[in-house]
Design a protein around this motif. Structure first.
Motif, PDB file in Angstrom:
ATOM      1  N   VAL A  63      -5.434  -1.719   5.504  1.00  0.00           N
ATOM      2  CA  VAL A  63      -4.719  -2.873   5.200  1.00  0.00           C
ATOM      3  C   VAL A  63      -5.303  -3.994   5.861  1.00  0.00           C
ATOM      4  O   VAL A  63      -5.523  -4.022   6.794  1.00  0.00           O
ATOM      5  CB  VAL A  63      -3.193  -2.666   5.686  1.00  0.00           C
ATOM      6  CG1 VAL A  63      -2.360  -3.887   5.479  1.00  0.00           C
ATOM      7  CG2 VAL A  63      -2.532  -1.298   5.214  1.00  0.00           C
ATOM      8  N   HIS A  64      -5.421  -4.995   4.907  1.00  0.00           N
ATOM      9  CA  HIS A  64      -5.987  -6.249   5.337  1.00  0.00           C
ATOM     10  C   HIS A  64      -4.527  -7.151   5.197  1.00  0.00           C
ATOM     11  O   HIS A  64      -3.348  -6.964   5.166  1.00  0.00           O
ATOM     12  CB  HIS A  64      -7.104  -6.899   4.278  1.00  0.00           C
ATOM     13  CG  HIS A  64      -8.106  -5.800   4.358  1.00  0.00           C
ATOM     14  ND1 HIS A  64      -9.190  -5.982   5.170  1.00  0.00           N
ATOM     15  CD2 HIS A  64      -8.554  -4.751   3.614  1.00  0.00           C
ATOM     16  CE1 HIS A  64     -10.104  -5.094   5.054  1.00  0.00           C
ATOM     17  NE2 HIS A  64      -9.592  -4.307   4.084  1.00  0.00           N
ATOM     18  N   SER A  65      -4.882  -8.510   5.495  1.00  0.00           N
ATOM     19  CA  SER A  65      -3.709  -9.501   5.770  1.00  0.00           C
ATOM     20  C   SER A  65      -2.774  -9.424   4.288  1.00  0.00           C
ATOM     21  O   SER A  65      -1.629  -9.251   4.753  1.00  0.00           O
ATOM     22  CB  SER A  65      -4.114 -10.870   6.148  1.00  0.00           C
ATOM     23  OG  SER A  65      -4.829 -11.174   5.270  1.00  0.00           O
ATOM     24  N   LEU A  66      -3.458  -9.287   3.173  1.00  0.00           N
ATOM     25  CA  LEU A  66      -2.591  -9.383   1.902  1.00  0.00           C
ATOM     26  C   LEU A  66      -2.774  -8.580   0.953  1.00  0.00           C
ATOM     27  O   LEU A  66      -2.505  -8.458  -0.077  1.00  0.00           O
ATOM     28  CB  LEU A  66      -2.312 -10.927   1.669  1.00  0.00           C
ATOM     29  CG  LEU A  66      -1.815 -11.846   2.629  1.00  0.00           C
ATOM     30  CD1 LEU A  66      -1.999 -13.481   1.845  1.00  0.00           C
ATOM     31  CD2 LEU A  66      -0.475 -11.464   2.849  1.00  0.00           C
ATOM     32  N   HIS A  67      -3.527  -7.607   1.335  1.00  0.00           N
ATOM     33  CA  HIS A  67      -4.055  -6.579   0.279  1.00  0.00           C
ATOM     34  C   HIS A  67      -4.469  -5.210   1.232  1.00  0.00           C
ATOM     35  O   HIS A  67      -4.604  -5.327   2.309  1.00  0.00           O
ATOM     36  CB  HIS A  67      -5.295  -6.896  -0.566  1.00  0.00           C
ATOM     37  CG  HIS A  67      -6.842  -7.049   0.124  1.00  0.00           C
ATOM     38  ND1 HIS A  67      -6.822  -8.200   0.765  1.00  0.00           N
ATOM     39  CD2 HIS A  67      -7.536  -6.099  -0.055  1.00  0.00           C
ATOM     40  CE1 HIS A  67      -8.162  -7.873   1.222  1.00  0.00           C
ATOM     41  NE2 HIS A  67      -8.688  -6.934   0.551  1.00  0.00           N
ATOM     42  N   LEU A  68      -4.608  -4.135   0.168  1.00  0.00           N
ATOM     43  CA  LEU A  68      -5.074  -2.874   0.597  1.00  0.00           C
ATOM     44  C   LEU A  68      -6.195  -2.393   0.102  1.00  0.00           C
ATOM     45  O   LEU A  68      -6.238  -2.633  -1.152  1.00  0.00           O
ATOM     46  CB  LEU A  68      -3.868  -2.080   1.334  1.00  0.00           C
ATOM     47  CG  LEU A  68      -3.276  -1.463   0.145  1.00  0.00           C
ATOM     48  CD1 LEU A  68      -4.012  -0.341  -0.970  1.00  0.00           C
ATOM     49  CD2 LEU A  68      -1.764  -0.996   0.443  1.00  0.00           C
ATOM     50  N   SER A  77     -12.773   3.875  -4.490  1.00  0.00           N
ATOM     51  CA  SER A  77     -11.773   2.982  -3.858  1.00  0.00           C
ATOM     52  C   SER A  77     -11.075   2.082  -4.818  1.00  0.00           C
ATOM     53  O   SER A  77     -11.749   1.898  -5.956  1.00  0.00           O
ATOM     54  CB  SER A  77     -12.308   2.358  -2.688  1.00  0.00           C
ATOM     55  OG  SER A  77     -13.236   1.383  -3.333  1.00  0.00           O
ATOM     56  N   VAL A  78      -9.991   1.638  -4.702  1.00  0.00           N
ATOM     57  CA  VAL A  78      -9.192   0.678  -5.339  1.00  0.00           C
ATOM     58  C   VAL A  78      -8.649  -0.367  -4.429  1.00  0.00           C
ATOM     59  O   VAL A  78      -8.112   0.054  -3.303  1.00  0.00           O
ATOM     60  CB  VAL A  78      -8.264   1.170  -6.350  1.00  0.00           C
ATOM     61  CG1 VAL A  78      -9.041   2.093  -7.405  1.00  0.00           C
ATOM     62  CG2 VAL A  78      -6.953   1.903  -5.630  1.00  0.00           C
ATOM     63  N   GLU A  79      -8.453  -1.506  -4.896  1.00  0.00           N
ATOM     64  CA  GLU A  79      -7.754  -2.794  -4.094  1.00  0.00           C
ATOM     65  C   GLU A  79      -6.412  -2.991  -4.637  1.00  0.00           C
ATOM     66  O   GLU A  79      -6.316  -3.211  -6.000  1.00  0.00           O
ATOM     67  CB  GLU A  79      -8.991  -3.828  -4.095  1.00  0.00           C
ATOM     68  CG  GLU A  79      -8.629  -4.826  -3.048  1.00  0.00           C
ATOM     69  CD  GLU A  79      -9.559  -5.939  -3.230  1.00  0.00           C
ATOM     70  OE1 GLU A  79      -9.182  -6.933  -3.551  1.00  0.00           O
ATOM     71  OE2 GLU A  79     -10.945  -5.646  -2.934  1.00  0.00           O
ATOM     72  N   VAL A  80      -5.447  -3.122  -3.891  1.00  0.00           N
ATOM     73  CA  VAL A  80      -4.073  -3.334  -4.600  1.00  0.00           C
ATOM     74  C   VAL A  80      -3.754  -4.658  -3.435  1.00  0.00           C
ATOM     75  O   VAL A  80      -3.701  -4.670  -2.207  1.00  0.00           O
ATOM     76  CB  VAL A  80      -3.288  -2.139  -4.142  1.00  0.00           C
ATOM     77  CG1 VAL A  80      -1.686  -2.582  -4.411  1.00  0.00           C
ATOM     78  CG2 VAL A  80      -3.624  -0.903  -4.993  1.00  0.00           C
ATOM     79  N   TRP A  81      -3.092  -5.537  -4.359  1.00  0.00           N
ATOM     80  CA  TRP A  81      -2.497  -6.618  -3.432  1.00  0.00           C
ATOM     81  C   TRP A  81      -0.994  -6.954  -3.972  1.00  0.00           C
ATOM     82  O   TRP A  81      -0.485  -6.171  -4.742  1.00  0.00           O
ATOM     83  CB  TRP A  81      -3.076  -8.072  -4.205  1.00  0.00           C
ATOM     84  CG  TRP A  81      -4.523  -8.223  -4.134  1.00  0.00           C
ATOM     85  CD1 TRP A  81      -5.747  -7.545  -4.317  1.00  0.00           C
ATOM     86  CD2 TRP A  81      -5.030  -9.132  -3.083  1.00  0.00           C
ATOM     87  NE1 TRP A  81      -6.578  -7.996  -3.917  1.00  0.00           N
ATOM     88  CE2 TRP A  81      -6.299  -9.103  -2.979  1.00  0.00           C
ATOM     89  CE3 TRP A  81      -4.552 -10.317  -2.233  1.00  0.00           C
ATOM     90  CZ2 TRP A  81      -7.372  -9.720  -2.196  1.00  0.00           C
ATOM     91  CZ3 TRP A  81      -5.141 -11.033  -1.453  1.00  0.00           C
ATOM     92  CH2 TRP A  81      -6.780 -10.810  -1.586  1.00  0.00           C
ATOM     93  N   ALA A  82      -0.296  -7.553  -2.960  1.00  0.00           N
ATOM     94  CA  ALA A  82       1.069  -7.952  -3.174  1.00  0.00           C
ATOM     95  C   ALA A  82       1.114  -9.439  -3.316  1.00  0.00           C
ATOM     96  O   ALA A  82       0.867 -10.135  -2.456  1.00  0.00           O
ATOM     97  CB  ALA A  82       1.986  -7.412  -1.976  1.00  0.00           C
ATOM     98  N   GLN A  83       1.804  -9.745  -4.677  1.00  0.00           N
ATOM     99  CA  GLN A  83       1.791 -11.117  -4.921  1.00  0.00           C
ATOM    100  C   GLN A  83       3.247 -11.397  -5.666  1.00  0.00           C
ATOM    101  O   GLN A  83       3.765 -10.476  -6.435  1.00  0.00           O
ATOM    102  CB  GLN A  83       0.631 -11.365  -6.062  1.00  0.00           C
ATOM    103  CG  GLN A  83      -0.478 -11.225  -5.401  1.00  0.00           C
ATOM    104  CD  GLN A  83      -1.839 -11.594  -6.402  1.00  0.00           C
ATOM    105  OE1 GLN A  83      -1.390 -12.088  -7.441  1.00  0.00           O
ATOM    106  NE2 GLN A  83      -3.092 -11.462  -6.060  1.00  0.00           N
TER     107      GLN A  83
END
Length: 126
Positions: A63-68, A77-83
């Motif tokens: 988990v990074h600051s605003l995505h994982l 791998s895949v990247e998921v954001w919360a917006q």
């Protein structure tokens, strides 16, 4: 006749519903209406909830600051954001990198299914 007048007098003391401010529908409340720090906190909470479910499915999640980033045992791998989505009243959504919508952040199990499907669709490294 006196009874009718008494009822009429009492009704005049009652507030008129048309004069009252409209109640806000909390089920469609917008994260974007708050301060930016509130939105960031909502985004972090949603990502950590998703991360927990994905880890429970034995995925590696960072988990990074605003995505994982979710990675499977084959290195895919895949990247998921919360917006927040302005076209959906500012509600919080999970998206792929680039803003492609996955589902509302409130539907975390649906996001897990989408992440698993996306990982399976990527050819694994030999």
């Amino acid at each position: 006749m006196e009874r009718m007048d008494a009822r009429r007098d009492r009704s005049e003391d009652q507030p008129n519903p048309m004069d009252m401010p409209a109640k806000r529908d909390e089920s469609r409340s917008s994260c974007a209406e708050g301060r930016p720090a509130d939105l960031d906190e909502s985004r972090r909470r949603a990502l950590h909830e998703l991360a927990g479910l994905l880890r429970g499915q034995r995925y590696t999640v960072t988990v990074h600051s605003l995505h994982l980033i979710t990675q499977d045992e084959n290195g895919r791998s895949v990247e998921v954001w919360a917006q927040s989505r302005p076209d959906d009243g500012g509600r919080l959504w999970f998206t792929w990198a680039g803003g492609i919508p996955i589902c509302e952040a409130a539907h975390t199990a649906d996001a897990v299914v989408s992440v698993k499907r996306a990982l399976r669709s990527i050819p694994h490294k030999h």
